[in-house]
Design a protein around this motif. Structure first.
Motif, PDB file in Angstrom:
ATOM      1  N   HIS A 101       0.800  -1.231   0.000  1.00  0.00           N
ATOM      2  CA  HIS A 101       0.000   0.000   0.000  1.00  0.00           C
ATOM      3  C   HIS A 101       0.830   1.278   0.000  1.00  0.00           C
ATOM      4  CE1 HIS A 101      -3.503  -2.492   0.648  1.00  0.00           C
ATOM      5  NE2 HIS A 101      -2.854  -3.100   1.620  1.00  0.00           N
ATOM      6  N   GLN A 102       2.139   1.165  -0.175  1.00  0.00           N
ATOM      7  CA  GLN A 102       3.035   2.317  -0.228  1.00  0.00           C
ATOM      8  C   GLN A 102       2.910   3.210   1.013  1.00  0.00           C
ATOM      9  OE1 GLN A 102       0.942   1.612  -3.151  1.00  0.00           O
ATOM     10  NE2 GLN A 102       2.644   0.217  -3.531  1.00  0.00           N
ATOM     11  N   LEU A 103       2.725   2.578   2.180  1.00  0.00           N
ATOM     12  CA  LEU A 103       2.652   3.332   3.434  1.00  0.00           C
ATOM     13  C   LEU A 103       4.043   3.521   4.016  1.00  0.00           C
ATOM     14  CD1 LEU A 103      -0.353   1.765   5.401  1.00  0.00           C
ATOM     15  CD2 LEU A 103      -0.286   3.917   4.164  1.00  0.00           C
ATOM     16  N   ASP A 104       4.277   4.695   4.575  1.00  0.00           N
ATOM     17  CA  ASP A 104       5.538   4.905   5.284  1.00  0.00           C
ATOM     18  C   ASP A 104       5.446   4.176   6.628  1.00  0.00           C
ATOM     19  OD1 ASP A 104       4.815   6.935   7.544  1.00  0.00           O
ATOM     20  OD2 ASP A 104       3.912   7.779   5.725  1.00  0.00           O
ATOM     21  N   ALA A 128      -6.238  -5.449   8.163  1.00  0.00           N
ATOM     22  CA  ALA A 128      -5.551  -4.255   7.666  1.00  0.00           C
ATOM     23  C   ALA A 128      -5.818  -4.081   6.167  1.00  0.00           C
ATOM     24  CB  ALA A 128      -4.046  -4.360   7.927  1.00  0.00           C
ATOM     25  N   GLN A 129      -5.784  -5.176   5.431  1.00  0.00           N
ATOM     26  CA  GLN A 129      -6.046  -5.138   3.995  1.00  0.00           C
ATOM     27  C   GLN A 129      -7.462  -4.598   3.729  1.00  0.00           C
ATOM     28  OE1 GLN A 129      -3.835  -5.959   1.550  1.00  0.00           O
ATOM     29  NE2 GLN A 129      -5.295  -5.518  -0.077  1.00  0.00           N
ATOM     30  N   GLU A 130      -8.437  -5.078   4.490  1.00  0.00           N
ATOM     31  CA  GLU A 130      -9.816  -4.608   4.337  1.00  0.00           C
ATOM     32  C   GLU A 130      -9.927  -3.114   4.620  1.00  0.00           C
ATOM     33  OE1 GLU A 130     -12.393  -6.936   6.811  1.00  0.00           O
ATOM     34  OE2 GLU A 130     -11.929  -8.789   5.739  1.00  0.00           O
ATOM     35  N   ARG A 131      -9.241  -2.658   5.664  1.00  0.00           N
ATOM     36  CA  ARG A 131      -9.255  -1.229   5.994  1.00  0.00           C
ATOM     37  C   ARG A 131      -8.671  -0.391   4.857  1.00  0.00           C
ATOM     38  NH1 ARG A 131      -9.841   1.747  10.284  1.00  0.00           N
ATOM     39  NH2 ARG A 131     -10.714   0.813  12.130  1.00  0.00           N
ATOM     40  N   THR A 138      -9.358   3.152   0.134  1.00  0.00           N
ATOM     41  CA  THR A 138      -9.117   3.406  -1.287  1.00  0.00           C
ATOM     42  C   THR A 138     -10.433   3.618  -2.028  1.00  0.00           C
ATOM     43  OG1 THR A 138      -7.088   2.110  -1.243  1.00  0.00           O
ATOM     44  CG2 THR A 138      -8.095   2.469  -3.396  1.00  0.00           C
ATOM     45  N   ARG A 139     -11.412   2.741  -1.758  1.00  0.00           N
ATOM     46  CA  ARG A 139     -12.719   2.889  -2.410  1.00  0.00           C
ATOM     47  C   ARG A 139     -13.356   4.220  -2.050  1.00  0.00           C
ATOM     48  NH1 ARG A 139     -13.254  -2.501  -0.804  1.00  0.00           N
ATOM     49  NH2 ARG A 139     -14.574  -1.898   0.936  1.00  0.00           N
ATOM     50  N   GLN A 140     -13.229   4.596  -0.784  1.00  0.00           N
ATOM     51  CA  GLN A 140     -13.827   5.844  -0.333  1.00  0.00           C
ATOM     52  C   GLN A 140     -13.140   7.041  -0.982  1.00  0.00           C
ATOM     53  OE1 GLN A 140     -13.551   6.618   3.875  1.00  0.00           O
ATOM     54  NE2 GLN A 140     -15.529   7.629   3.877  1.00  0.00           N
ATOM     55  N   SER A 141     -11.808   7.018  -1.057  1.00  0.00           N
ATOM     56  CA  SER A 141     -11.081   8.167  -1.600  1.00  0.00           C
ATOM     57  C   SER A 141     -11.227   8.284  -3.112  1.00  0.00           C
ATOM     58  CB  SER A 141      -9.604   8.101  -1.213  1.00  0.00           C
ATOM     59  OG  SER A 141      -8.974   7.024  -1.880  1.00  0.00           O
TER      60      SER A 141
END
Length: 186
Positions: free
Chosen positions: A43-46, A85-88, A93-96
């Motif tokens: 997810h390219q999270l820092d 975590a994947q579901e969150r 992503t869907r919301q944004s």
């Protein structure tokens, strides 16, 4: 060997139900760097955002155990938590991206309900959030809100719903009045 592991998982679940968070703390400490690598790849999270996501997922997991929604410890806890975590992340992503767009009428109805909900007091909002959105039992709501018992929580919820209904009725009357609709015109 399998029975020993199952007994350990059951004991961990029991300990979590009585408020012992040692398992969650040690899981976080043992897995946060590995989780951060996974979150960066997927997810390219820092690292800071990944650690926050892991803490959020662990709190959600604890709440599921504490309020009885999770009655059996998953055999692969790590995989279960990564799935949460994947579901969150997918929901965010869907919301944004707006891929969960609602029909205009439904979107207006939800916005109205949210506006009316916000007119309730903060305790009423919190109680309704616990009960309806987090699916807490009345016993858990009573504990979280500081009520004497589940019966008091149930009565408080009924009062909150009555207040919300009154706010909705008042708003509908104002809306109808502004639109020039009289009750006898129907």
């Amino acid at each position: 060997m399998s029975t020993v592991i199952n007994q350990q998982l059951a004991e961990t679940l029991t300990q979590m139900r009585v408020g012992n968070q040692a398992f969650l703390i040690s899981f976080y400490q043992d897995n946060r760097d590995l989780f951060a690598r996974w979150a960066r790849r997927q997810h390219q999270l820092d690292p800071a955002a990944a650690h926050e996501l892991l803490r959020t997922v662990l709190v959600d997991f604890y709440d599921q155990v504490a309020d009885g929604r999770l009655t059996k410890m998953p055999a692969d806890v790590r995989n279960h938590l990564y799935g949460m975590a994947q579901e969150r992340m997918e929901a965010a992503t869907r919301q944004s991206t707006g891929t969960e767009e609602l029909p205009a009428a439904e979107a207006r109805r939800r916005q109205r309900m949210l506006r009316l909900f916000r007119q309730l007091g903060s305790d009423s909002q919190l109680l309704l959030m616990y009960f309806y959105f987090k699916a807490f039992s009345f016993d858990k709501v009573a504990g979280k809100m500081g009520y004497a018992n589940a019966t008091v929580a149930r009565l408080q919820k009924a009062n909150c719903l009555r207040k919300l209904y009154e706010i909705m009725s008042r708003d509908q009357s104002e809306t109808d009045g502004a639109a020039g609709i009289s009750p006898s015109a129907g």
